[in-house]
Scaffold this motif. Structure first.
Motif, PDB file in Angstrom:
ATOM      1  N   ARG A  71       0.835  -1.214   0.000  1.00  0.00           N
ATOM      2  CA  ARG A  71       0.000   0.000   0.000  1.00  0.00           C
ATOM      3  C   ARG A  71       0.871   1.267   0.000  1.00  0.00           C
ATOM      4  N   GLU A  72       1.896   1.222   0.853  1.00  0.00           N
ATOM      5  CA  GLU A  72       2.808   2.371   0.988  1.00  0.00           C
ATOM      6  C   GLU A  72       3.483   2.673  -0.373  1.00  0.00           C
ATOM      7  N   ALA A  73       3.953   1.609  -1.027  1.00  0.00           N
ATOM      8  CA  ALA A  73       4.627   1.789  -2.329  1.00  0.00           C
ATOM      9  C   ALA A  73       3.622   2.285  -3.375  1.00  0.00           C
ATOM     10  N   ARG A  74       2.418   1.713  -3.319  1.00  0.00           N
ATOM     11  CA  ARG A  74       1.380   2.097  -4.305  1.00  0.00           C
ATOM     12  C   ARG A  74       1.035   3.578  -4.165  1.00  0.00           C
ATOM     13  N   GLU A  75       0.918   4.003  -2.902  1.00  0.00           N
ATOM     14  CA  GLU A  75       0.576   5.419  -2.672  1.00  0.00           C
ATOM     15  C   GLU A  75       1.699   6.349  -3.153  1.00  0.00           C
ATOM     16  N   SER A  76       2.940   5.893  -2.997  1.00  0.00           N
ATOM     17  CA  SER A  76       4.069   6.730  -3.442  1.00  0.00           C
ATOM     18  C   SER A  76       4.085   6.845  -4.965  1.00  0.00           C
ATOM     19  N   VAL A  77       3.788   5.736  -5.648  1.00  0.00           N
ATOM     20  CA  VAL A  77       3.745   5.767  -7.115  1.00  0.00           C
ATOM     21  C   VAL A  77       2.583   6.668  -7.567  1.00  0.00           C
ATOM     22  N   ALA A  78       1.470   6.577  -6.857  1.00  0.00           N
ATOM     23  CA  ALA A  78       0.314   7.421  -7.224  1.00  0.00           C
ATOM     24  C   ALA A  78       0.649   8.903  -7.027  1.00  0.00           C
ATOM     25  N   CYS A  79       1.395   9.197  -5.958  1.00  0.00           N
ATOM     26  CA  CYS A  79       1.784  10.591  -5.686  1.00  0.00           C
ATOM     27  C   CYS A  79       2.693  11.095  -6.819  1.00  0.00           C
ATOM     28  N   ALA A  80       3.652  10.242  -7.226  1.00  0.00           N
ATOM     29  CA  ALA A  80       4.566  10.636  -8.312  1.00  0.00           C
ATOM     30  C   ALA A  80       3.781  10.857  -9.614  1.00  0.00           C
ATOM     31  N   ARG A  81       2.776  10.036  -9.823  1.00  0.00           N
ATOM     32  CA  ARG A  81       1.976  10.192 -11.053  1.00  0.00           C
ATOM     33  C   ARG A  81       1.253  11.546 -11.042  1.00  0.00           C
ATOM     34  N   ARG A  82       0.783  11.933  -9.868  1.00  0.00           N
ATOM     35  CA  ARG A  82       0.125  13.259  -9.765  1.00  0.00           C
ATOM     36  C   ARG A  82       1.140  14.369 -10.017  1.00  0.00           C
ATOM     37  N   GLN A  83       2.359  14.171  -9.514  1.00  0.00           N
ATOM     38  CA  GLN A  83       3.387  15.217  -9.681  1.00  0.00           C
ATOM     39  C   GLN A  83       3.777  15.375 -11.156  1.00  0.00           C
ATOM     40  N   VAL A  84       3.936  14.245 -11.857  1.00  0.00           N
ATOM     41  CA  VAL A  84       4.283  14.334 -13.286  1.00  0.00           C
ATOM     42  C   VAL A  84       3.101  14.923 -14.064  1.00  0.00           C
ATOM     43  N   ALA A  85       1.898  14.498 -13.715  1.00  0.00           N
ATOM     44  CA  ALA A  85       0.701  15.055 -14.373  1.00  0.00           C
ATOM     45  C   ALA A  85       0.647  16.567 -14.145  1.00  0.00           C
ATOM     46  N   GLY A  86       1.051  17.000 -12.948  1.00  0.00           N
ATOM     47  CA  GLY A  86       1.038  18.427 -12.627  1.00  0.00           C
ATOM     48  C   GLY A  86       1.980  19.210 -13.537  1.00  0.00           C
ATOM     49  N   LEU A  87       3.141  18.631 -13.823  1.00  0.00           N
ATOM     50  CA  LEU A  87       4.108  19.310 -14.701  1.00  0.00           C
ATOM     51  C   LEU A  87       3.516  19.527 -16.092  1.00  0.00           C
ATOM     52  N   LEU A  88       2.695  18.552 -16.546  1.00  0.00           N
ATOM     53  CA  LEU A  88       2.132  18.639 -17.908  1.00  0.00           C
ATOM     54  C   LEU A  88       0.708  19.188 -17.909  1.00  0.00           C
ATOM     55  N   GLN A  89       0.213  19.529 -16.721  1.00  0.00           N
ATOM     56  CA  GLN A  89      -1.165  20.063 -16.582  1.00  0.00           C
ATOM     57  C   GLN A  89      -2.201  19.055 -17.071  1.00  0.00           C
ATOM     58  N   THR A  90      -2.042  17.810 -16.636  1.00  0.00           N
ATOM     59  CA  THR A  90      -2.995  16.805 -17.095  1.00  0.00           C
ATOM     60  C   THR A  90      -3.453  15.925 -15.932  1.00  0.00           C
ATOM     61  N   GLU A  91      -4.156  14.867 -16.260  1.00  0.00           N
ATOM     62  CA  GLU A  91      -4.678  13.962 -15.239  1.00  0.00           C
ATOM     63  C   GLU A  91      -3.692  12.820 -14.999  1.00  0.00           C
ATOM     64  N   PRO A  92      -3.573  12.341 -13.757  1.00  0.00           N
ATOM     65  CA  PRO A  92      -2.629  11.251 -13.455  1.00  0.00           C
ATOM     66  C   PRO A  92      -2.893   9.992 -14.289  1.00  0.00           C
ATOM     67  N   GLY A  93      -4.145   9.737 -14.637  1.00  0.00           N
ATOM     68  CA  GLY A  93      -4.482   8.532 -15.399  1.00  0.00           C
ATOM     69  C   GLY A  93      -3.877   8.524 -16.801  1.00  0.00           C
ATOM     70  N   GLU A  94      -3.360   9.663 -17.243  1.00  0.00           N
ATOM     71  CA  GLU A  94      -2.784   9.731 -18.594  1.00  0.00           C
ATOM     72  C   GLU A  94      -1.253   9.596 -18.582  1.00  0.00           C
ATOM     73  N   ILE A  95      -0.677   9.282 -17.424  1.00  0.00           N
ATOM     74  CA  ILE A  95       0.790   9.150 -17.306  1.00  0.00           C
ATOM     75  C   ILE A  95       1.157   7.671 -17.140  1.00  0.00           C
ATOM     76  N   ILE A  96       2.031   7.188 -18.027  1.00  0.00           N
ATOM     77  CA  ILE A  96       2.543   5.815 -17.941  1.00  0.00           C
ATOM     78  C   ILE A  96       4.025   5.907 -17.587  1.00  0.00           C
ATOM     79  N   PHE A  97       4.430   5.273 -16.507  1.00  0.00           N
ATOM     80  CA  PHE A  97       5.868   5.256 -16.175  1.00  0.00           C
ATOM     81  C   PHE A  97       6.581   4.201 -17.016  1.00  0.00           C
ATOM     82  N   THR A  98       7.774   4.576 -17.494  1.00  0.00           N
ATOM     83  CA  THR A  98       8.585   3.677 -18.329  1.00  0.00           C
ATOM     84  C   THR A  98      10.012   3.625 -17.761  1.00  0.00           C
ATOM     85  N   GLY A  99      10.892   2.941 -18.476  1.00  0.00           N
ATOM     86  CA  GLY A  99      12.273   2.806 -18.010  1.00  0.00           C
ATOM     87  C   GLY A  99      13.223   3.865 -18.543  1.00  0.00           C
ATOM     88  N   SER A 100      12.742   4.773 -19.405  1.00  0.00           N
ATOM     89  CA  SER A 100      13.635   5.800 -19.987  1.00  0.00           C
ATOM     90  C   SER A 100      12.864   6.630 -21.017  1.00  0.00           C
TER      91      SER A 100
END
Ligand code: PLP
Length: 396
Positions: free
Chosen positions: A42-71
């Motif tokens: 749960r702790e790890a999941r919440e941290s990944v969700a927080c990061a998704r919100r932060q990246v979405a914030g940089l692009l002014q979009t919704e977290p559901g539209e961000i896919i994390f990749t390896g590079s």
């Protein structure tokens, strides 16, 4: 050695200490797998969700539209291969530019070997794609246009808004490789007509080996990596939680500080450009004078064509880290840059550029040191060839 200056921020950026601090717990005590149902997961999941919100914030979009990749490279591959794979056989034409990063160009070569037709748009002498060229390149079978937001070697910004609008008017998806642009200039997908966008953590003071792909809601994409179904099934694999947390924090800092940082970097950049071109004869700026990344300088030196590597090594000996092209040039040392050739440089001049890229931790003192050591290094080398000074017109 007077000191060390790092002027190769387009190759990679130093990790911001605030990013390292955010990542630290995930390299030690917080080890959970985000897919686990218990407290550690749960702790790890919440941290990944927080990061998704932060990246979405940089692009002014919704977290559901961000896919994390390896590079950034993987994001680019996922965008191109994923769209083409999902589109079926009937629409198999792709348009890109001649100055893309190899992450795009080599993926295009791979697609060509599998029957996809690729049109590569030319650029002008400053490295800018002409939107009219895109209109002419469009076909009924065109599925995707991919043009980078900012070039990694010459720093030129592309007219992404206009190119995306043209793609949209033709009912064609638009991808932009924003690996160099994200976190340096505003990228707002609410107003930008882009459907997919790649970014990479290590170019914005985050860790290496983690990136993200923005995928606009409704865009069909096939995965490259098959497995447990993480990242909406688009990028299976247990998440790189520490890396993702680092990317999230880096994106959050960039979103908050980008405006002030850009003003400071543009001032340093312009001071560097004006001083170098005034101090050293037969020196010229490569790429657009104003439509360029805030901290990006690319210089050419008449009379030193083909000697960029020697100049780079002389600067390195004086403690200044710069690049002769892109990070990839270490694998292609001495070869002419395909980007400069696409801009109209002949093979000799296309070997003669020096990329000087400033970032968050560079200061005026760094620029002063560079301005001290560069003329010395050049004096020691000239004249190697007897090329006359070039004008912008000649280079086009
Ligand atoms: N695209 C561009 C424009 C880049 O400059 C780079 C890296 O230099 C990449 C893609 C690849 O990113 P990564 O190093 O995260 O794979």
């Amino acid at each position: 050695m007077a000191g060390q200056v790092y002027f190769d921020n387009a190759a990679t950026t130093p990790v911001d200490p605030r990013v390292a601090e955010a990542m630290q717990p995930y390299l030690a005590g917080r080890f959970g797998n985000p897919s686990s149902l218990h407290w550690a997961g749960r702790e790890a999941r919440e941290s990944v969700a927080c990061a998704r919100r932060q990246v979405a914030g940089l692009l002014q979009t919704e977290p559901g539209e961000i896919i994390f990749t390896g590079s950034g490279t993987e994001s680019d591959n996922l965008a191109l291969l994923g769209v083409i794979e999902a589109s079926g056989q009937e629409r198999n034409h792709l348009v890109t530019s001649s100055i893309e990063h190899p992450a795009i160009l080599e993926t295009c070569r791979f697609l060509e070997r599998h029957g996809v037709e690729v049109t590569s748009l030319p650029v002008d002498g400053e490295g800018v794609v002409d939107p009219d060229g895109l209109i002419k390149a469009m076909r009924p079978t065109t599925r995707l246009v991919s043009v980078m937001a900012a070039n990694n070697v010459v720093g030129t910004l592309q007219p992404i808004h206009e190119l995306g609008r043209i793609a949209r008017e033709h009912g064609v998806l638009f991808h932009t490789d924003a690996v160099q642009a994200a976190g340096k200039i505003p990228v707002d997908v609410r107003t930008l007509p882009v459907d997919l966008l790649s970014l990479s953590a290590h170019k914005l003071h985050g860790p290496k080996g983690v990136g993200a792909l923005y995928v606009r809601e409704g865009v069909s994409l096939a995965p490259l990596v098959h497995g447990g179904g993480q990242e909406h099934g688009l990028r299976s694999a247990t998440e790189n939680v520490a890396g993702i947390v680092g990317l999230g924090r880096a994106a959050e800092i960039a979103a908050a500080e980008m405006a002030d940082e850009a003003v400071r970097l543009v001032r340093l950049r312009d001071h560097l450009i004006e001083s170098v071109t005034a101090l050293i004869s037969n020196t010229y700026l490569i790429g657009h004078r104003y439509l360029r990344l805030p901290g990006h300088v690319c210089l050419g030196f008449s009379g030193l064509e083909g000697e960029a590597i020697k100049l780079l090594l002389a600067l390195d000996a004086a403690g200044v880290a710069v690049s002769s092209g892109s990070a990839c040039s270490a694998h292609h040392a001495g070869q002419p840059s395909y980007i400069l050739q696409a801009m109209g440089f002949d093979a000799l001049r296309a070997r003669g550029s020096l990329r000087v890229t400033l970032g968050r931790f560079n200061t005026e003192a760094d620029v002063d040191l560079f301005l001290q050591v560069l003329p010395e290094a050049i004096r020691a080398m000239r004249p190697v060839t007897s090329y006359p000074a070039v004008t912008t017109k000649e280079r086009v």
